[in-house]
Each structure stands twice: as C-alpha cells, then as structure tokens.
Design a protein around this motif. Structure first.
Motif, PDB file in Angstrom:
ATOM      1  N   ALA A  21     -10.914  -3.170  -2.044  1.00 36.60           N
ATOM      2  CA  ALA A  21     -10.167  -2.340  -1.108  1.00 36.60           C
ATOM      3  C   ALA A  21     -10.789  -2.711   0.441  1.00 36.60           C
ATOM      4  O   ALA A  21     -10.056  -2.996   1.372  1.00 36.60           O
ATOM      5  CB  ALA A  21     -10.194  -0.765  -1.395  1.00 36.60           C
ATOM      6  N   ARG A  22     -12.018  -2.583   0.470  1.00 39.42           N
ATOM      7  CA  ARG A  22     -12.648  -2.743   1.882  1.00 39.42           C
ATOM      8  C   ARG A  22     -12.212  -4.154   2.049  1.00 39.42           C
ATOM      9  O   ARG A  22     -11.939  -4.560   3.527  1.00 39.42           O
ATOM     10  CB  ARG A  22     -13.975  -2.578   1.697  1.00 39.42           C
ATOM     11  N   HIS A  23     -12.493  -5.195   1.196  1.00 44.59           N
ATOM     12  CA  HIS A  23     -12.120  -6.379   1.671  1.00 44.59           C
ATOM     13  C   HIS A  23     -10.563  -6.901   2.082  1.00 44.59           C
ATOM     14  O   HIS A  23     -10.481  -7.367   2.937  1.00 44.59           O
ATOM     15  CB  HIS A  23     -12.246  -7.379   0.661  1.00 44.59           C
ATOM     16  N   ALA A  24      -9.722  -6.233   1.506  1.00 44.18           N
ATOM     17  CA  ALA A  24      -8.300  -6.135   1.601  1.00 44.18           C
ATOM     18  C   ALA A  24      -7.946  -5.496   3.062  1.00 44.18           C
ATOM     19  O   ALA A  24      -7.324  -6.017   3.955  1.00 44.18           O
ATOM     20  CB  ALA A  24      -7.350  -5.412   0.785  1.00 44.18           C
ATOM     21  N   ARG A  25      -8.686  -4.124   3.700  1.00 49.29           N
ATOM     22  CA  ARG A  25      -8.287  -3.830   4.628  1.00 49.29           C
ATOM     23  C   ARG A  25      -9.080  -4.636   5.986  1.00 49.29           C
ATOM     24  O   ARG A  25      -8.358  -4.858   7.076  1.00 49.29           O
ATOM     25  CB  ARG A  25      -9.293  -2.553   4.719  1.00 49.29           C
ATOM     26  N   ALA A  26     -10.209  -5.388   5.495  1.00 49.78           N
ATOM     27  CA  ALA A  26     -10.711  -6.111   6.458  1.00 49.78           C
ATOM     28  C   ALA A  26      -9.886  -7.455   6.626  1.00 49.78           C
ATOM     29  O   ALA A  26      -9.839  -7.837   8.060  1.00 49.78           O
ATOM     30  CB  ALA A  26     -12.141  -6.572   6.077  1.00 49.78           C
ATOM     31  N   GLU A  27      -9.311  -7.890   5.776  1.00 51.77           N
ATOM     32  CA  GLU A  27      -8.291  -9.008   5.820  1.00 51.77           C
ATOM     33  C   GLU A  27      -7.145  -8.582   6.670  1.00 51.77           C
ATOM     34  O   GLU A  27      -6.724  -9.465   7.351  1.00 51.77           O
ATOM     35  CB  GLU A  27      -7.947  -9.632   4.468  1.00 51.77           C
ATOM     36  N   SER A  45       5.619  -1.167   6.237  1.00 52.47           N
ATOM     37  CA  SER A  45       5.035  -1.639   5.020  1.00 52.47           C
ATOM     38  C   SER A  45       4.868  -0.566   3.985  1.00 52.47           C
ATOM     39  O   SER A  45       4.568   0.366   4.176  1.00 52.47           O
ATOM     40  CB  SER A  45       3.767  -2.336   5.476  1.00 52.47           C
ATOM     41  N   ASP A  46       4.932  -1.073   2.869  1.00 53.40           N
ATOM     42  CA  ASP A  46       4.873  -0.332   1.754  1.00 53.40           C
ATOM     43  C   ASP A  46       3.760  -0.541   0.884  1.00 53.40           C
ATOM     44  O   ASP A  46       3.298  -0.012  -0.113  1.00 53.40           O
ATOM     45  CB  ASP A  46       6.112  -0.420   0.574  1.00 53.40           C
ATOM     46  N   ASP A  47       2.928  -1.580   1.382  1.00 57.38           N
ATOM     47  CA  ASP A  47       1.703  -2.121   1.077  1.00 57.38           C
ATOM     48  C   ASP A  47       0.646  -0.936   1.025  1.00 57.38           C
ATOM     49  O   ASP A  47       0.511  -0.311   1.887  1.00 57.38           O
ATOM     50  CB  ASP A  47       0.948  -3.238   1.524  1.00 57.38           C
ATOM     51  N   PRO A  48      -0.036  -0.414  -0.278  1.00 61.31           N
ATOM     52  CA  PRO A  48      -1.000   0.613  -0.070  1.00 61.31           C
ATOM     53  C   PRO A  48      -2.098   0.207   0.838  1.00 61.31           C
ATOM     54  O   PRO A  48      -2.824   1.113   1.399  1.00 61.31           O
ATOM     55  CB  PRO A  48      -1.517   0.547  -1.520  1.00 61.31           C
ATOM     56  N   VAL A  49      -2.580  -1.026   0.933  1.00 60.14           N
ATOM     57  CA  VAL A  49      -3.667  -1.251   2.062  1.00 60.14           C
ATOM     58  C   VAL A  49      -3.216  -0.911   3.397  1.00 60.14           C
ATOM     59  O   VAL A  49      -4.082  -0.328   4.050  1.00 60.14           O
ATOM     60  CB  VAL A  49      -4.127  -2.666   2.022  1.00 60.14           C
ATOM     61  N   ALA A  50      -1.997  -1.196   3.845  1.00 60.31           N
ATOM     62  CA  ALA A  50      -1.474  -0.775   4.985  1.00 60.31           C
ATOM     63  C   ALA A  50      -1.407   0.542   5.255  1.00 60.31           C
ATOM     64  O   ALA A  50      -1.634   1.163   6.312  1.00 60.31           O
ATOM     65  CB  ALA A  50      -0.243  -1.836   5.467  1.00 60.31           C
ATOM     66  N   THR A  51      -0.676   1.068   4.213  1.00 64.26           N
ATOM     67  CA  THR A  51      -0.311   2.821   4.312  1.00 64.26           C
ATOM     68  C   THR A  51      -1.609   3.468   4.315  1.00 64.26           C
ATOM     69  O   THR A  51      -1.488   4.715   5.079  1.00 64.26           O
ATOM     70  CB  THR A  51       0.574   2.996   3.162  1.00 64.26           C
ATOM     71  N   ARG A  52      -2.592   3.087   3.761  1.00 63.31           N
ATOM     72  CA  ARG A  52      -3.789   3.987   3.713  1.00 63.31           C
ATOM     73  C   ARG A  52      -4.912   3.731   4.925  1.00 63.31           C
ATOM     74  O   ARG A  52      -5.726   4.346   4.989  1.00 63.31           O
ATOM     75  CB  ARG A  52      -4.485   3.656   2.414  1.00 63.31           C
TER      76      ARG A  52
END
Length: 102
Positions: A21-27, A45-52
């Motif tokens: 999750a940290r890697h995805a947020r950093a990306e 976006s509906d992507d959980p990484v973006a919404t969180r």
C-alpha cells in the motif's frame, strides 16, 4: 479494544500488505508530481489507493506546493487536515480543483 494476537504468518502478510500500500501511494504521488495523473483524475477516481490518500498529501504532490501552501489552501476551503479524498464533498472537490488549477 485490545489488539488481536496474530500468528507469525498473519503478521508477515499484514506487513507485506502495508508495504504494498505504501509503495502504491508513493507511485501515485510520483505520477501526480510528474503530471502523468491530474488532480481531477485522482478526485474522480474509484481506486482505493487514490480515495484513501489524505487531501494534504494530494496537494503536496502537486508541483510547486509544499506543506505550508497545502495547509493554507485547506484552511481557506474549510477542509480538515485529516480529511481523505473519499471524504470530500462535491462542493469541496470543485473548490479544490478551482483553487489548484489557476
């Protein structure tokens, strides 16, 4: 509420999931900074990484914005410092896009 007792295997899985999750947020932040992803795309976006993602982190990811500018904009728009993208109302999203795309 007490924390659940995890087995070593469960702990490893949880740590791996958190690292992913940290890697995805950093990306995502890097893509925002480079311009590959726009502010509007993240907000819609509906992507959980973006919404969180926290709104402050989103603003700080934009080129030319740091902690001070992000805090000032959020204060002017009445957005809590702990608010996440998913928790923004439609009007707050519009105001945010308007304030950041001048």
């Amino acid at each position: 509420m007490a924390l659940p007792q995890l087995t070593d295997e469960q702990r490893k899985e949880a740590l791996a999931k958190a690292a992913e999750a940290r890697h995805a947020r950093a990306e995502l932040r890097a893509n925002i900074k480079s311009g590959k992803v726009t502010l509007e795309e993240v907000l819609n976006s509906d992507d959980p990484v973006a919404t969180r993602m926290k709104v402050s982190a989103l603003i700080e990811s934009l080129p030319g914005y740091g902690k001070a500018k992000a805090a000032k904009i959020m204060d002017e728009l009445g957005i809590s410092a702990t608010r996440r993208v998913k928790g923004l109302g439609a009007r707050q999203r519009e105001q945010l896009v308007e304030a950041l795309t001048k």
